[in-house]
Design an enzyme around this catalytic site. Structure first.
Site, PDB file in Angstrom:
ATOM      1  N   LYS A   4      37.887  47.364  39.583  1.00 57.77           N
ATOM      2  CA  LYS A   4      36.990  46.215  39.560  1.00 57.77           C
ATOM      3  C   LYS A   4      37.509  45.129  40.496  1.00 57.77           C
ATOM      4  CE  LYS A   4      34.170  47.908  36.484  1.00 57.77           C
ATOM      5  NZ  LYS A   4      34.481  49.289  36.809  1.00 57.77           N
ATOM      6  N   ASP A   5      36.600  44.225  40.892  1.00 57.76           N
ATOM      7  CA  ASP A   5      36.926  43.140  41.814  1.00 57.76           C
ATOM      8  C   ASP A   5      38.012  42.240  41.248  1.00 57.76           C
ATOM      9  OD1 ASP A   5      33.970  43.912  42.080  1.00 57.76           O
ATOM     10  OD2 ASP A   5      34.326  42.866  43.956  1.00 57.76           O
ATOM     11  N   LYS A   6      38.739  41.582  42.152  1.00 58.75           N
ATOM     12  CA  LYS A   6      39.728  40.595  41.725  1.00 58.75           C
ATOM     13  C   LYS A   6      39.067  39.242  41.459  1.00 58.75           C
ATOM     14  CE  LYS A   6      43.747  37.883  43.064  1.00 58.75           C
ATOM     15  NZ  LYS A   6      44.744  37.554  44.104  1.00 58.75           N
TER      16      LYS A   6
END
Length: 773
Positions: free
Chosen positions: A338-340
């Site tokens: 998942k995105d940071k």
């Protein structure tokens, strides 16, 4: 943060499939502007409360520390005079399903000091089975061994022995072996023709040179106890060199049975760097041992939960959870990354941790902007790709027209969204797949791993002729060193001579490779995976200063002291390099400090980058027509990345003429050993790329890293589902225009949609906005 120009050039040149004008805007102004919620295989959002009762399985399974392993019941009848055929019963077995130790908690799972009830029972067993006289002689033998060790008198001649006599009953022999070793961990027992012989344990004596005798005593008791879910922890130690020696001893002597890991000790701080070494049994060692019936029925503990994290890299989050739970990162499994810079919700499973134990750390992890919920017991771990997709709630701020576009902004936004809803978007892998660095991207590391380039070769200075090809496809630039001359004398760089051949721009020249300044051209095949991973950016911060120091010195220990604690991956790699050295073998072992999902991630990044290039080439060559030799998906109900070869069809000439298939059915292969290539210009392009990157004979298997890459298929185009949006006017209260009643206001777009697994919201937004986001 400085804008990543190289990165933006790389992605701004990718193709579009729609023809609207688009608009400008800003995404990820804050993590709350970009919310990602995983959709599980049942189509449910994972942030919803689970209906399953927490810890439902625990009522059926006894607590981990109550499951004592039964002693091994069969000993080989081997000659104890022949060292090569001796069986040292101290190492007869190991435990199953163990949980790692978290310093300062879960003390009931740790081997403790003092005499336990089990030990008292062993003492009674010795007296009852041996008889009073033999028991006294055994005690005297043990005292004599300890006295000689304590007096530092070397044992002269062969090692002293004491026979307990012949014990005909196999079960009694097993009990005696265990009882002697539990009472006297500094002794070993050897079996021969029903006779049990007792000898000094020289490895115990060797360990006493490194740790206290109390620790050595308890450690060897731990080795023989074979208790389920147990681990042993040495006392806190501030000396790194000493800890390294302990790690080395345990791994050298018992590495096939146990593994060691360092964790921050109680009251750990920069001023008090106490670190403890925790030992636990390797899981694989008991697969070939006989187990009692109840242990065979016993399964690993798996605890599922939903992880919410905010503005946190996933591997950093997993590393922090691992430390708090006393496990290692590879004990965690998940369906996708998942995105940071976002608020993300995703399903995870941790092995060897009970639901109650996970709940106990809820408050501790809040300070790292994490939370866990939907905690429950499950039967197995997750695997990558085990999800239906992701739901996105995104805010795009500061909306404005494209340069030189005077049309109504609201109309432009409506046109763009409706266009992508109907036509879809090019299904590129998103920028986060490749990292945001200027100098090194994850796909370059993946290529180095595929070429088995684990470390920087010594004496890497190189001079010779080289040839660079710069390909331009619909504005997409791809530059590669495609050939090198033989090494020659070092000399200054000559001017590059450009030659245009078809679509390709070639540069020919001569260079001393090691003479280029930082950021200059390097011979790609000379740059190895570890050094690529630790290549710094042109930023003056602690992380990049540490990386620069490493490239200059290859001093892993010194780099560790500079590397911030939150850089979990970098520190894990450096700790392994410090322990095993900057050799080919050492670098291979260092990569094993990463879980399998992370090791394979870099190889997948390379395959993903090639897929992106292939799509650009395919669309530039054939457009949206389906042509002979294309590959199409025959099963719309199957995730395209799980398509078997039997459901991938090669388009014939007749099918091209009849327009049998549409562009939305076309797939392209993601590199691997079990895929087929298109039978047209695109297939030829793949072969040229593999040759360009030195992978024409690559089987996409890396045995040394236990990586196998079968490959898959991926559709060229995708559509967002369940798309909804709302335009919102935001007024800036700080802006006042004198003599005017007009308030300064900007438009924001709130947009929500679902995407299939492995599709990227940033790529979908790029198609909508016609602007790199």
């Amino acid at each position: 943060m400085e804008e990543d120009t190289d990165f933006r050039i790389r992605f701004s040149s990718l193709c579009f499939v729609t023809d609207h004008v688009g608009f400008h805007g800003t995404i990820k102004s804050s993590p709350s502007d970009f919310v990602v919620i995983e959709i599980d295989e049942q189509g449910q959002l994972v942030n919803k409360a689970s209906d399953e009762p927490i810890c439902k399985v625990n009522k059926l399974l006894p607590e981990p520390d109550t499951l004592a392993k039964k002693p091994k019941l069969e000993l080989q009848n081997l000659s104890f005079e022949e060292k090569s055929s001796q069986e040292v019963s101290t190492l007869a077995g190991c435990s199953d399903d163990d949980q790692n130790y978290e310093p300062g908690s879960e003390k009931e799972d740790t081997i403790k000091d003092g005499t336990s009830t089990c030990e008292e029972e062993d003492i009674d067993v010795l007296g009852s089975l041996l008889g009073e006289k033999t028991d006294e002689l055994l005690n005297q033998f043990a005292c004599d061994v300890k006295e000689k060790w304590n007096s530092k008198t070397e044992l002269i001649g062969s090692s002293p022995e004491f026979s307990l006599g012949r014990i005909l009953d196999k079960n009694q022999r097993a009990v005696l072996h265990s009882a002697v070793r539990q009472k006297f961990p500094f002794l070993i027992t050897v079996g021969k023709n029903s006779e049990i012989v007792v000898k000094p344990n020289l490895e115990y004596k060797e360990l006493c040179h490194l740790v206290s005798e109390e620790e050595a005593f308890d450690f060897f008791k731990y080795l023989d106890a074979k208790k389920e879910n147990s681990k042993f922890t040495f006392k806190p130690d501030r000396n790194k060199d000493h800890r390294k020696a302990v790690h080395h001893f345990v791994n050298k002597k018992f590495g096939n049975l146990v593994e060691t890991k360092s964790f921050p000790g109680p009251n750990y701080s920069a001023d008090n760097p106490n670190v403890v070494i925790t030992v636990r049994f390797r899981e694989k060692t008991h697969k070939h041992r006989k187990r009692s019936l109840d242990c065979q029925e016993r399964k690993d503990i798996y605890t599922a939960f939903t992880l919410r994290k905010e503005n946190l890299e996933m591997f950093e989050a997993v590393g922090f959870l691992a430390i708090k739970l006393g496990v290692i990162p590879s004990d965690f499994s998940y369906a996708g990354l998942k995105d940071k810079k976002a608020i993300t919700y995703q399903a995870m499973v941790v092995r060897k941790v009970t639901p109650e134990r996970l709940k106990n750390i809820e408050k501790e992890i809040e300070k790292k902007r994490m939370s866990v919920f939907n905690i429950r017991s499950v039967d197995d771990s997750l695997r990558l790709g085990q999800l239906k997709g992701n739901h996105f709630d995104i805010v795009i701020r500061n909306l404005r027209n494209q340069i030189n576009d005077s049309a109504n902004l609201r109309e432009r936004i409506l046109e763009a969204i409706e266009n992508v809803k109907s036509k879809g978007f090019v299904n590129y892998y998103g920028p986060q797949r490749f990292g945001m660095g200027r100098k090194v991207h994850t796909d370059q590391i993946g290529l180095a791993l595929l070429k088995r380039e684990m470390a920087q070769e010594s004496g890497s200075s190189f001079a010779g002729h080289f040839c660079i090809r710069v390909s331009r496809i619909r504005g997409y630039l791809s530059a590669r060193v495609v050939s090198e001359g033989l090494p020659g004398n070092r000399g200054p760089t000559s001017e590059l001579a450009p030659v245009i051949v078809g679509r390709n721009l070639w540069f020919l020249g001569h260079s001393a490779w090691c003479g280029f300044p930082q950021g200059g051209i390097q011979a790609h095949r000379r740059v190895k995976a570890v050094r690529l991973f630790l290549t710094p950016e042109d930023l003056d911060d602690p992380v990049n200063r540490a990386k620069k120091y490493f490239l200059q010195t290859e001093d892993a220990k010194g780099t560790l002291s500079l590397m911030p604690d939150f850089k979990v991956r970098e520190r894990a790699l450096l700790e392994s390099l410090h322990r095993f050295g900057m050799t080919e073998e050492g670098c291979v072992r260092a990569w094993f400090s990463f879980p399998h999902s992370m090791r394979i991630f870099y190889v997948h990044a390379y395959s993903s980058n090639i897929w992106n290039e292939s799509v650009s080439y395919r669309l530039a060559t054939y457009g949206s027509r389906v042509v002979e030799g294309d590959l199409v998906c025959l099963d719309e109900d199957v995730d395209d990345e799980r398509l078997p070869n039997s459901r991938v069809h090669l388009v014939t000439e007749e099918e091209e003429s009849a327009n049998t298939y549409t562009i939305h059915q076309v797939v392209l292969p993601v590199l691997g050993y079990n895929i087929q290539y298109p039978k047209n210009k695109v297939g030829q392009w793949y072969q040229e790329v593999l040759s360009r990157d030195g992978l024409q004979t690559c089987r996409f298997k890396i045995p040394s890293l236990k990586l196998n890459v079968p490959g898959c298929y991926r559709k060229l185009l995708k559509h967002p589902c369940n798309l909804s949006y709302q335009l919102r006017e935001e007024r800036n209260a700080d802006v006042k225009i004198e003599g005017s009643h007009i308030d300064e206001a900007t438009l924001s777009l709130l947009i929500s949609f679902d995407l299939d697994a492995s599709c990227y919201a940033t790529v979908c937004l790029r198609e909508i906005m016609k602007h790199d986001v």
